[in-house]
Design a protein around this motif. Structure first.
Motif, PDB file in Angstrom:
ATOM      1  N   ASN A 185       0.834  -1.211   0.000  1.00 57.59           N
ATOM      2  CA  ASN A 185       0.000   0.000   0.000  1.00 57.59           C
ATOM      3  C   ASN A 185       0.865   1.256   0.000  1.00 57.59           C
ATOM      4  O   ASN A 185       0.586   2.233  -0.701  1.00 57.59           O
ATOM      5  N   LYS A 186       1.925   1.218   0.802  1.00 55.20           N
ATOM      6  CA  LYS A 186       2.808   2.391   0.838  1.00 55.20           C
ATOM      7  C   LYS A 186       3.553   2.547  -0.484  1.00 55.20           C
ATOM      8  O   LYS A 186       3.773   3.657  -0.964  1.00 55.20           O
ATOM      9  N   ALA A 187       3.929   1.413  -1.070  1.00 54.68           N
ATOM     10  CA  ALA A 187       4.590   1.460  -2.380  1.00 54.68           C
ATOM     11  C   ALA A 187       3.663   2.085  -3.418  1.00 54.68           C
ATOM     12  O   ALA A 187       4.084   2.905  -4.256  1.00 54.68           O
ATOM     13  N   ARG A 188       2.370   1.685  -3.363  1.00 51.36           N
ATOM     14  CA  ARG A 188       1.392   2.254  -4.292  1.00 51.36           C
ATOM     15  C   ARG A 188       1.252   3.760  -4.065  1.00 51.36           C
ATOM     16  O   ARG A 188       1.210   4.543  -5.020  1.00 51.36           O
ATOM     17  N   HIS A 189       1.198   4.150  -2.788  1.00 51.15           N
ATOM     18  CA  HIS A 189       1.071   5.578  -2.456  1.00 51.15           C
ATOM     19  C   HIS A 189       2.280   6.371  -2.968  1.00 51.15           C
ATOM     20  O   HIS A 189       2.131   7.460  -3.533  1.00 51.15           O
ATOM     21  N   LEU A 190       3.475   5.798  -2.785  1.00 51.59           N
ATOM     22  CA  LEU A 190       4.681   6.500  -3.241  1.00 51.59           C
ATOM     23  C   LEU A 190       4.746   6.575  -4.765  1.00 51.59           C
ATOM     24  O   LEU A 190       5.259   7.549  -5.320  1.00 51.59           O
ATOM     25  N   LEU A 191       4.228   5.548  -5.445  1.00 55.16           N
ATOM     26  CA  LEU A 191       4.187   5.627  -6.914  1.00 55.16           C
ATOM     27  C   LEU A 191       3.290   6.773  -7.379  1.00 55.16           C
ATOM     28  O   LEU A 191       3.597   7.468  -8.352  1.00 55.16           O
ATOM     29  N   ILE A 192       2.169   6.951  -6.650  1.00 51.01           N
ATOM     30  CA  ILE A 192       1.281   8.072  -6.984  1.00 51.01           C
ATOM     31  C   ILE A 192       2.004   9.404  -6.753  1.00 51.01           C
ATOM     32  O   ILE A 192       1.937  10.314  -7.592  1.00 51.01           O
ATOM     33  N   LYS A 193       2.721   9.513  -5.619  1.00 52.36           N
ATOM     34  CA  LYS A 193       3.457  10.746  -5.321  1.00 52.36           C
ATOM     35  C   LYS A 193       4.580  10.975  -6.326  1.00 52.36           C
ATOM     36  O   LYS A 193       4.837  12.106  -6.742  1.00 52.36           O
ATOM     37  N   LEU A 194       5.216   9.891  -6.734  1.00 46.55           N
ATOM     38  CA  LEU A 194       6.281  10.019  -7.725  1.00 46.55           C
ATOM     39  C   LEU A 194       5.722  10.494  -9.061  1.00 46.55           C
ATOM     40  O   LEU A 194       6.321  11.340  -9.738  1.00 46.55           O
ATOM     41  N   SER A 195       4.563   9.968  -9.420  1.00 50.96           N
ATOM     42  CA  SER A 195       3.940  10.421 -10.676  1.00 50.96           C
ATOM     43  C   SER A 195       3.520  11.881 -10.577  1.00 50.96           C
ATOM     44  O   SER A 195       3.652  12.652 -11.538  1.00 50.96           O
ATOM     45  N   GLU A 196       3.017  12.278  -9.395  1.00 53.07           N
ATOM     46  CA  GLU A 196       2.665  13.691  -9.196  1.00 53.07           C
ATOM     47  C   GLU A 196       3.909  14.572  -9.303  1.00 53.07           C
ATOM     48  O   GLU A 196       3.866  15.657  -9.900  1.00 53.07           O
ATOM     49  N   TYR A 197       4.982  14.093  -8.718  1.00 49.33           N
ATOM     50  CA  TYR A 197       6.228  14.860  -8.739  1.00 49.33           C
ATOM     51  C   TYR A 197       6.718  15.081 -10.165  1.00 49.33           C
ATOM     52  O   TYR A 197       7.044  16.198 -10.564  1.00 49.33           O
ATOM     53  N   PHE A 198       6.757  14.003 -10.952  1.00 52.11           N
ATOM     54  CA  PHE A 198       7.277  14.141 -12.312  1.00 52.11           C
ATOM     55  C   PHE A 198       6.276  14.828 -13.243  1.00 52.11           C
ATOM     56  O   PHE A 198       6.668  15.471 -14.212  1.00 52.11           O
ATOM     57  N   ARG A 199       4.974  14.704 -12.924  1.00 51.03           N
ATOM     58  CA  ARG A 199       3.996  15.479 -13.682  1.00 51.03           C
ATOM     59  C   ARG A 199       4.233  16.971 -13.462  1.00 51.03           C
ATOM     60  O   ARG A 199       4.181  17.771 -14.395  1.00 51.03           O
ATOM     61  N   GLY A 200       4.498  17.330 -12.206  1.00 50.64           N
ATOM     62  CA  GLY A 200       4.819  18.726 -11.897  1.00 50.64           C
ATOM     63  C   GLY A 200       6.088  19.185 -12.591  1.00 50.64           C
ATOM     64  O   GLY A 200       6.180  20.313 -13.074  1.00 50.64           O
ATOM     65  N   ASN A 201       7.093  18.287 -12.687  1.00 48.06           N
ATOM     66  CA  ASN A 201       8.331  18.629 -13.390  1.00 48.06           C
ATOM     67  C   ASN A 201       8.095  18.845 -14.877  1.00 48.06           C
ATOM     68  O   ASN A 201       8.637  19.781 -15.473  1.00 48.06           O
ATOM     69  N   ILE A 202       7.277  17.996 -15.463  1.00 51.37           N
ATOM     70  CA  ILE A 202       6.985  18.137 -16.903  1.00 51.37           C
ATOM     71  C   ILE A 202       6.232  19.431 -17.162  1.00 51.37           C
ATOM     72  O   ILE A 202       6.531  20.163 -18.110  1.00 51.37           O
ATOM     73  N   GLN A 203       5.237  19.720 -16.313  1.00 52.83           N
ATOM     74  CA  GLN A 203       4.481  20.980 -16.479  1.00 52.83           C
ATOM     75  C   GLN A 203       5.399  22.178 -16.306  1.00 52.83           C
ATOM     76  O   GLN A 203       5.306  23.164 -17.050  1.00 52.83           O
ATOM     77  N   GLY A 204       6.270  22.111 -15.319  1.00 56.53           N
ATOM     78  CA  GLY A 204       7.188  23.227 -15.076  1.00 56.53           C
ATOM     79  C   GLY A 204       8.142  23.456 -16.229  1.00 56.53           C
ATOM     80  O   GLY A 204       8.488  24.598 -16.548  1.00 56.53           O
ATOM     81  N   ALA A 205       8.570  22.358 -16.875  1.00 58.01           N
ATOM     82  CA  ALA A 205       9.494  22.485 -18.002  1.00 58.01           C
ATOM     83  C   ALA A 205       8.840  23.131 -19.209  1.00 58.01           C
ATOM     84  O   ALA A 205       9.507  23.608 -20.118  1.00 58.01           O
ATOM     85  N   ARG A 206       7.487  23.144 -19.224  1.00 58.14           N
ATOM     86  CA  ARG A 206       6.771  23.729 -20.360  1.00 58.14           C
ATOM     87  C   ARG A 206       6.336  25.161 -20.101  1.00 58.14           C
ATOM     88  O   ARG A 206       5.778  25.808 -20.984  1.00 58.14           O
ATOM     89  N   GLN A 207       6.514  25.651 -18.898  1.00 55.99           N
ATOM     90  CA  GLN A 207       6.031  26.981 -18.548  1.00 55.99           C
ATOM     91  C   GLN A 207       7.138  27.800 -17.900  1.00 55.99           C
ATOM     92  O   GLN A 207       8.016  27.257 -17.226  1.00 55.99           O
ATOM     93  N   LEU A 208       7.056  29.119 -18.132  1.00 56.44           N
ATOM     94  CA  LEU A 208       8.002  30.010 -17.470  1.00 56.44           C
ATOM     95  C   LEU A 208       7.599  30.281 -16.035  1.00 56.44           C
ATOM     96  O   LEU A 208       8.451  30.543 -15.181  1.00 56.44           O
ATOM     97  N   TYR A 209       6.289  30.238 -15.768  1.00 54.47           N
ATOM     98  CA  TYR A 209       5.799  30.527 -14.423  1.00 54.47           C
ATOM     99  C   TYR A 209       4.704  29.538 -14.050  1.00 54.47           C
ATOM    100  O   TYR A 209       3.913  29.117 -14.899  1.00 54.47           O
ATOM    101  N   ILE A 210       4.667  29.163 -12.769  1.00 53.76           N
ATOM    102  CA  ILE A 210       3.586  28.348 -12.238  1.00 53.76           C
ATOM    103  C   ILE A 210       3.141  28.986 -10.932  1.00 53.76           C
ATOM    104  O   ILE A 210       3.841  29.829 -10.357  1.00 53.76           O
ATOM    105  N   SER A 211       1.985  28.570 -10.430  1.00 59.61           N
ATOM    106  CA  SER A 211       1.505  29.123  -9.168  1.00 59.61           C
ATOM    107  C   SER A 211       2.330  28.574  -8.018  1.00 59.61           C
ATOM    108  O   SER A 211       2.864  27.454  -8.075  1.00 59.61           O
TER     109      SER A 211
END
Length: 587
Positions: A401-427
């Motif tokens: 369960n914790k592994a599943r939770h961390l995979l979700i957090k890891l995906s959120e983290y890299f989703r945020g990185n991808i979005q950030g790489a496409r924008q000059l500014y984020i909130s």
């Protein structure tokens, strides 16, 4: 003699009201203009001959229009005055030409001093022209005092030539006694008045130029923010309104190569934005790249027969010598389009073209800077991904369960990185979410290693900041503040606003930083065993690229006590003053 000087001065004053005369007086002269000066000042000499005073046998005859003199007569006049002024203004060529015209005409009138007066007129033109030429070569102006001195000197020279060349000598001597002093001083006085008129023309022209320059810079200053946006409907409408307000034009329009971008003022009921260019006048300017000035309704060739526009100046707008559009200034009365308006419009077209070039260069620079920033953002530490996978792979066997939770957090983290790489500014809210995801993963790897606290000023969640500013600071604190995985560490994040700046502080109670390394952190890439040595340098580079000198980055650290990294960047949002403390501690 004063009366005769007055005639010449009145003629000069009347001529000074003519645009062509003012243009010739106030600038350097080409071949064509020198001929005009020769004719003009030669005519002054002829008028002086006709209006002179006849001296017959030492007696002053009644002043009248003189066509022919008695062989025993002589002539007192202001002929040399006009020749000297023409020579000083136009140089030796003008002096010789005007002297010949006035001298030959004086010779045709006759009298015993005809030859000597003719010669003295030509000599005066040569000498005055040469002296004026030499003075200009030395970079000096022809001042009023200098002109008066030359005028009186040339008149004195004429008296000397009469004494030596006129026959009989006794009659020449008596003539000089009668007319010498009056002619020297009266011609000096006439030269003074004539120079006052010329100086007045030049001063007025200078005032016009200064006024034009100030107006042009005022317009350029107000229009620059809009031209930075390029040629579009919005920017061109704003520019046209500014020009209409600050110039004498009755309508102002800007076009691209194919369409009207804006038209403000008279005729705006049928000259509308986004219409295709319909007049041959504008099309010719776009094709030929030359300024067009017209002063008739027919030349404008508007498709609307009720159009009130009757004069126009159309100028090409160029970027890197390529025509990108036109600037058009329209007038409802042709006489309103004078030379001042033409010069102003030409100057503005040059300024606008320069502004458009700068805007294009600025846009290219920004695109280049964006590309550099994207490259820097792509350098976000890849080892974090591998470490996270290792941690999750272990948890898959011990806590699914914790592994599943961390995979979700890891995906959120890299989703945020991808979005950030496409924008000059984020909130700021998005950046904090990224930090939360990162800290959960790190705390799963090293339980109880440290706690992360967030002190966020209320109302700043929607403030826009560059991506990858906060998360790398927290990552640095994890990796370098607590390298031995000590228990009881703390990372404090404080975010608040002050003086229209947003301040971000990340402080830890870790091992601190060596003072030698402190001197180079953020200024260059630092070698690091963990491969994390570029984080602070990347942040500094991105802040410098986005804000120039508007953002600030600083590090304070003491060995064994901890490190505080502070960032301040401009913002456009006014935050609140209440602060809330939130724990980012996992589970």
């Amino acid at each position: 003699m004063i009366e005769k000087v007055g005639i010449i001065v009145i003629v000069a004053f009347l001529l000074s009201q003519m645009k062509s005369f003012r243009q010739i007086i106030q600038k350097d002269h080409n071949y064509h203009e020198k001929i005009l000066l020769i004719l003009l000042f030669g005519c002054f000499g002829v008028i002086s001959n006709y209006t002179g005073i006849e001296i017959y046998q030492n007696t002053i005859n009644k002043a009248e229009w003189l066509i022919e003199l008695d062989p025993e007569s002589a002539l007192a006049n202001t002929r040399v005055m006009g020749i000297v002024i023409g020579a000083l203004l136009g140089g030796p060529v003008v002096g010789i030409g005007a002297g010949i015209i006035a001298g030959v005409h004086r010779y045709t009138l006759g009298g015993f001093s005809a030859l000597s007066c003719s010669l003295s007129t030509i000599v005066a033109g040569i000498i005055a022209g040469y002296l004026g030429y030499r003075r200009k070569k030395k970079g000096k102006n022809i001042t009023t005092r200098y002109a008066v001195a030359i005028g009186m000197g040339m008149e004195a020279l004429q008296m000397a030539i009469i004494l030596f060349a006129a026959k009989p000598f006794e009659q020449a001597y008596n003539l000089v006694q009668i007319i010498g002093i009056p002619m020297i001083f009266i011609n000096g006085f006439g030269t003074l008045l004539f120079m006052f008129i010329i100086q007045s023309i030049r001063r007025e022209q200078l005032k016009v130029r200064v006024s034009q320059t100030n107006l042009a810079f005022q317009i350029a200053d107000r229009t620059l923010p809009y031209f930075r946006q390029g040629l579009n409907d919005h920017s061109c409408e704003a520019v046209a309104k500014i020009m209409l307000k600050l110039t004498n034009a009755d309508a102002v329009a800007l076009t691209s190569r194919s369409h009207i971008l804006s038209h403000v003022g008279a005729g705006s009921d049928h000259h509308k934005p986004r219409q295709k260019i319909g007049t041959h006048l504008t099309k010719n300017v776009l094709e030929q790249g030359e300024i067009a000035v017209v002063r008739s309704k027919e030349d404008i060739s508007c498709f609307n027969h009720t159009c009130t526009l009757e004069a126009a100046i159309v100028l090409p707008l160029k970027v890197k010598n390529k025509i990108v559009g036109t600037l058009k200034m329209y007038y409802t009365f042709p006489e309103s389009l004078d030379q001042v308006q033409e010069q102003l419009a030409e100057g503005l077209a040059n300024l606008f073209s320069t502004q458009l070039e700068l805007a294009e260069a600025e846009e290219q620079s920004k695109l280049l800077k964006d590309a550099e920033i994207k490259a820097l953002q792509a350098q976000v530490h890849p080892h974090f991904l591998f470490n996270s996978f290792n941690t999750i792979s272990v948890l898959c066997r011990t806590d699914a369960n914790k592994a599943r939770h961390l995979l979700i957090k890891l995906s959120e983290y890299f989703r945020g990185n991808i979005q950030g790489a496409r924008q000059l500014y984020i909130s700021l809210e998005k950046e904090i979410e990224n930090v939360r995801a990162y800290t959960e993963i790190e705390q799963a790897r090293f339980p109880n290693r440290c706690v992360v606290l967030l002190d966020l000023e209320e109302g700043l969640e929607k403030v826009m900041i560059p991506p990858f500013v906060l998360q790398p600071l927290v990552e640095n604190a994890f990796n370098y503040g607590f390298p031995k995985r000590n228990i009881g560490g703390q990372i404090q994040i404080r975010i608040f606003s002050r003086r229209n700046q947003i301040h971000i502080q990340v402080e830890d109670n870790g091992v601190g930083i060596d003072q030698q390394k402190m001197k180079i952190l953020g200024k260059m890439v630092v070698d690091s065993v963990k491969g994390n040595g570029t984080a602070l340098f990347n942040i500094c580079e991105r802040l410098r690229g986005l804000y120039n000198n508007g953002a600030h980055f600083s590090i304070a650290s003491k060995k064994g006590i901890g490190t505080r990294i502070s960032i301040s960047i401009p913002m456009n949002h006014e935050g609140g003053v209440d602060q809330n403390v939130n724990s980012l501690r996992s589970g």
